[in-house]
Design a protein around this motif. Structure first.
Motif, PDB file in Angstrom:
ATOM      1  N   ASN A  65       5.154  42.061 -13.861  1.00 13.35           N
ATOM      2  CA  ASN A  65       5.888  40.911 -13.323  1.00 13.35           C
ATOM      3  C   ASN A  65       5.417  40.628 -11.903  1.00 13.35           C
ATOM      4  N   ALA A  66       5.356  39.342 -11.548  1.00  9.32           N
ATOM      5  CA  ALA A  66       4.767  38.946 -10.271  1.00  9.32           C
ATOM      6  C   ALA A  66       5.786  38.259  -9.373  1.00  9.32           C
ATOM      7  N   LEU A  67       5.702  38.564  -8.074  1.00  9.61           N
ATOM      8  CA  LEU A  67       6.482  37.884  -7.051  1.00  9.61           C
ATOM      9  C   LEU A  67       5.527  37.053  -6.209  1.00  9.61           C
ATOM     10  N   VAL A  68       5.732  35.743  -6.204  1.00 10.21           N
ATOM     11  CA  VAL A  68       4.839  34.827  -5.519  1.00 10.21           C
ATOM     12  C   VAL A  68       5.606  34.078  -4.424  1.00 10.21           C
ATOM     13  N   LEU A  69       5.050  34.101  -3.216  1.00 11.42           N
ATOM     14  CA  LEU A  69       5.623  33.377  -2.082  1.00 11.42           C
ATOM     15  C   LEU A  69       4.755  32.153  -1.794  1.00 11.42           C
ATOM     16  N   GLY A  70       5.377  31.009  -1.582  1.00  5.98           N
ATOM     17  CA  GLY A  70       4.588  29.801  -1.440  1.00  5.98           C
ATOM     18  C   GLY A  70       5.138  28.856  -0.388  1.00  5.98           C
ATOM     19  N   LEU A  71       4.320  27.867  -0.053  1.00  7.04           N
ATOM     20  CA  LEU A  71       4.701  26.787   0.841  1.00  7.04           C
ATOM     21  C   LEU A  71       4.093  25.488   0.323  1.00  7.04           C
ATOM     22  N   GLN A  72       4.959  24.513   0.119  1.00  9.64           N
ATOM     23  CA  GLN A  72       4.514  23.183  -0.282  1.00  9.64           C
ATOM     24  C   GLN A  72       4.700  22.220   0.894  1.00  9.64           C
ATOM     25  N   VAL A  73       3.676  21.423   1.161  1.00  7.49           N
ATOM     26  CA  VAL A  73       3.720  20.424   2.226  1.00  7.49           C
ATOM     27  C   VAL A  73       3.479  19.056   1.605  1.00  7.49           C
ATOM     28  N   LYS A  74       4.396  18.114   1.851  1.00  9.12           N
ATOM     29  CA  LYS A  74       4.246  16.758   1.338  1.00  9.12           C
ATOM     30  C   LYS A  74       4.327  15.763   2.492  1.00  9.12           C
ATOM     31  N   ALA A  75       3.372  14.853   2.528  1.00 12.99           N
ATOM     32  CA  ALA A  75       3.347  13.835   3.570  1.00 12.99           C
ATOM     33  C   ALA A  75       3.098  12.479   2.936  1.00 12.99           C
ATOM     34  N   THR A  76       3.853  11.474   3.390  1.00  7.20           N
ATOM     35  CA  THR A  76       3.694  10.116   2.916  1.00  7.20           C
ATOM     36  C   THR A  76       2.974   9.309   3.980  1.00  7.20           C
ATOM     37  N   PHE A  77       1.909   8.625   3.572  1.00 15.38           N
ATOM     38  CA  PHE A  77       1.091   7.867   4.523  1.00 15.38           C
ATOM     39  C   PHE A  77       1.699   6.487   4.811  1.00 15.38           C
ATOM     40  N   PHE A  83       0.840  -1.203   0.000  1.00 13.43           N
ATOM     41  CA  PHE A  83       0.000   0.000   0.000  1.00 13.43           C
ATOM     42  C   PHE A  83       0.875   1.253   0.000  1.00 13.43           C
ATOM     43  N   SER A  84       0.380   2.296  -0.644  1.00 17.09           N
ATOM     44  CA  SER A  84       1.095   3.573  -0.668  1.00 17.09           C
ATOM     45  C   SER A  84       0.087   4.709  -0.639  1.00 17.09           C
ATOM     46  N   GLY A  85       0.538   5.854  -0.200  1.00 16.81           N
ATOM     47  CA  GLY A  85      -0.327   7.022  -0.181  1.00 16.81           C
ATOM     48  C   GLY A  85       0.470   8.267   0.132  1.00 16.81           C
ATOM     49  N   ASP A  86       0.077   9.380  -0.448  1.00 13.14           N
ATOM     50  CA  ASP A  86       0.739  10.640  -0.118  1.00 13.14           C
ATOM     51  C   ASP A  86      -0.202  11.811  -0.331  1.00 13.14           C
ATOM     52  N   TYR A  87       0.128  12.890   0.342  1.00 10.92           N
ATOM     53  CA  TYR A  87      -0.626  14.139   0.266  1.00 10.92           C
ATOM     54  C   TYR A  87       0.337  15.262  -0.066  1.00 10.92           C
ATOM     55  N   SER A  88      -0.103  16.177  -0.918  1.00 13.32           N
ATOM     56  CA  SER A  88       0.659  17.406  -1.141  1.00 13.32           C
ATOM     57  C   SER A  88      -0.301  18.584  -1.111  1.00 13.32           C
ATOM     58  N   GLY A  89       0.081  19.619  -0.382  1.00  7.40           N
ATOM     59  CA  GLY A  89      -0.685  20.849  -0.322  1.00  7.40           C
ATOM     60  C   GLY A  89       0.197  22.014  -0.701  1.00  7.40           C
ATOM     61  N   GLU A  90      -0.290  22.907  -1.557  1.00  5.60           N
ATOM     62  CA  GLU A  90       0.523  24.030  -2.038  1.00  5.60           C
ATOM     63  C   GLU A  90      -0.253  25.330  -1.889  1.00  5.60           C
ATOM     64  N   THR A  91       0.302  26.227  -1.081  1.00  2.52           N
ATOM     65  CA  THR A  91      -0.290  27.536  -0.869  1.00  2.52           C
ATOM     66  C   THR A  91       0.605  28.593  -1.514  1.00  2.52           C
ATOM     67  N   ALA A  92       0.014  29.458  -2.323  1.00  5.63           N
ATOM     68  CA  ALA A  92       0.776  30.496  -3.023  1.00  5.63           C
ATOM     69  C   ALA A  92       0.135  31.856  -2.782  1.00  5.63           C
ATOM     70  N   TYR A  93       0.962  32.833  -2.419  1.00  3.06           N
ATOM     71  CA  TYR A  93       0.507  34.199  -2.165  1.00  3.06           C
ATOM     72  C   TYR A  93       1.179  35.139  -3.151  1.00  3.06           C
ATOM     73  N   ASN A  94       0.367  35.893  -3.889  1.00  3.99           N
ATOM     74  CA  ASN A  94       0.905  36.865  -4.832  1.00  3.99           C
ATOM     75  C   ASN A  94       1.220  38.156  -4.087  1.00  3.99           C
ATOM     76  N   ALA A  95       2.516  38.408  -3.876  1.00  2.00           N
ATOM     77  CA  ALA A  95       2.939  39.551  -3.071  1.00  2.00           C
ATOM     78  C   ALA A  95       3.122  40.829  -3.880  1.00  2.00           C
ATOM     79  N   HIS A  96       3.320  40.696  -5.199  1.00  3.01           N
ATOM     80  CA  HIS A  96       3.585  41.888  -6.014  1.00  3.01           C
ATOM     81  C   HIS A  96       3.288  41.583  -7.479  1.00  3.01           C
ATOM     82  N   GLY A  97       2.718  42.561  -8.185  1.00  2.00           N
ATOM     83  CA  GLY A  97       2.452  42.404  -9.607  1.00  2.00           C
ATOM     84  C   GLY A  97       1.270  41.486  -9.870  1.00  2.00           C
TER      85      GLY A  97
END
Length: 422
Positions: A410-422, A50-64
């Motif tokens: 032009n855009a500046l984007v700040l983000g956070l990616q979260v990855k978890a393996t079940f 069995f395998s499983g994983d989750y990924s969540g990605e949050t992106a914030y447009n800070a400029h442009g």
């Protein structure tokens, strides 16, 4: 909002809480849910993995871009592999892979920036679907491996096996050059099609890969086709051929040269006529430049991507990508990474001419924009536990409106990616 979106965080919390009671040491186990009291290990020994994983990605447009705000997207993947040799005592019985995928969320590129290259690589196809049902085994000789069934081409072709490109959050880097799928019937995960893939080891260092997949554009992103293995409307067959060279030694490397051809008849860009067949080629490189002899695992790799596709029918004709990844940046962080990349996506001149003609016919001015969308991305992969990775990310997008014909800052984007393996 769909119900599954609301319950997913609760489900993850419940899994973490339940397994914490069974095994208090969450920081050292290889997966979030652990070994299930020994059951998971026993099942794998018997042939069921069995395998499983989750990924969540949050992106914030800070400029442009278009708007100041944030967007979140997520991907949940669950799979099970059946080793028929172990299950039934067969000699070279092969393996069956079953994978289910669920995606939810909103797009930072569409809503906030207005660019072509997806800021969140896990956005798209926002529903639950079957993503693989395949059978794989060696045939005649250990050097020949065959896989057939319902699967995504990009699982086995068009990307770097080393996984170096998944140190980035933007889909322009993570995965495969996007002009492949944008200008042909090539499908990347989670879009799957009926097909067959063959790998043949020419030598320990050289391998040849060939495949043939059904082309069915009407099923792409179509939730009503989520559980249909057969095509809705076949337009042709896409055939990729890939030559792989893997350099061994203190400074290993991986090199891929590929070509693909799609037999579908499609409309020529900027014309009512059709073009018969679409093709393209690509070169992918991952080469270690430096390895610290005094600290095993610490190394610096450089990667390169080049891909060109049909000018007659592809929205963008060329992609260039290059960058570096530093593994084990600090002695006390053996699994962390630092990644820096630059990419350039070149729109098809015919697409630009069509946009200019439309603006002229509407009596509107056409903005003076660059000839390509460009991307600079910097990320840090923090391996919090063996099963949890946190990736703060920064993307600077140059000429976001290059493909849409819009004048967007032009855009500046700040983000956070979260990855978890079940």
């Amino acid at each position: 909002m769909p119900r599954v979106t609301r319950i997913t965080p609760t489900l993850l919390l419940a899994l973490a809480s339940t397994t914490a009671l069974a095994d208090a040491d969450l920081t050292t186990r290889s997966t979030l849910t652990g070994d299930w009291g020994g059951l998971r290990h026993q099942l794998e020994a018997d042939g069921v993995k069995f395998s499983g994983d989750y990924s969540g990605e949050t992106a914030y447009n800070a400029h442009g871009g278009l708007h100041r705000s944030a967007r979140y997207s997520q991907n949940l993947k669950l799979g099970v592999q059946f080793d028929l040799s172990k299950l039934y005592g067969l000699d070279n019985g092969g393996k069956v892979q079953l994978t289910i995928n669920d995606r939810r969320g909103n797009s930072a590129s569409e809503d906030l920036v207005g660019n072509r290259l997806p800021i969140q690589e896990n956005y798209g196809g926002l529903y639950t679907r079957l993503t693989e049902l395949s059978y794989e085994r060696t045939l005649f000789t250990p050097a020949l491996n065959v896989k057939l069934g319902y699967m995504a081409m990009g699982n086995d072709l068009g990307g770097l096996d080393s996984g170096i490109l998944c140190n980035f959050m933007n889909a322009g880097f993570c995965g495969h050059p996007l002009n492949m799928s944008g200008g042909s019937g090539w499908t990347n995960y989670p879009n799957a099609r009926l097909g067959v893939r063959v790998k043949y080891d020419l030598s320990p260092a050289w391998q040849l890969r060939v495949a043939a997949f059904n082309v069915d554009p009407e099923s792409n992103g179509n939730a009503s086709r989520a559980w249909h293995l057969g095509p809705k409307h076949t337009t042709g067959t896409v055939v990729p051929v890939e030559l792989v060279y893997k350099l061994q030694g203190e400074l290993p490397g991986e090199y891929k040269l590929g070509y693909y051809y799609d037999s579908s008849d499609v409309k020529r860009i900027g014309s009512r006529d059709e073009v018969s067949g679409r093709g393209g080629h690509y070169l992918l490189v991952d080469q270690a430049l430096w390895a610290d002899e005094g600290s095993p695992g610490r190394s610096l790799h450089a990667f390169g991507q080049y891909s060109a596709s049909s000018k007659a029918a592809s929205p963008f004709t060329r992609w260039y990508g290059a960058g570096v990844v530093l593994y084990k940046p600090f002695e006390g962080r053996p699994k962390d990474t630092v990644a820096l990349g630059y990419g350039r996506a070149v729109p098809n001149p015919r697409s630009r001419e069509a946009l200019e003609d439309a603006a002229y016919n509407a009596g509107q001015p056409f903005p003076d924009i660059d000839s390509a969308e460009q991307l600079i991305e910097l990320s840090y992969g923090y391996q919090a536990t063996p099963w949890l990775n946190l990736r703060p990310d920064m993307q600077y997008i140059i000429e976001p409106g290059a493909f849409s014909g819009q004048a967007i800052d032009n855009a500046l984007v700040l983000g956070l990616q979260v990855k978890a393996t079940f």
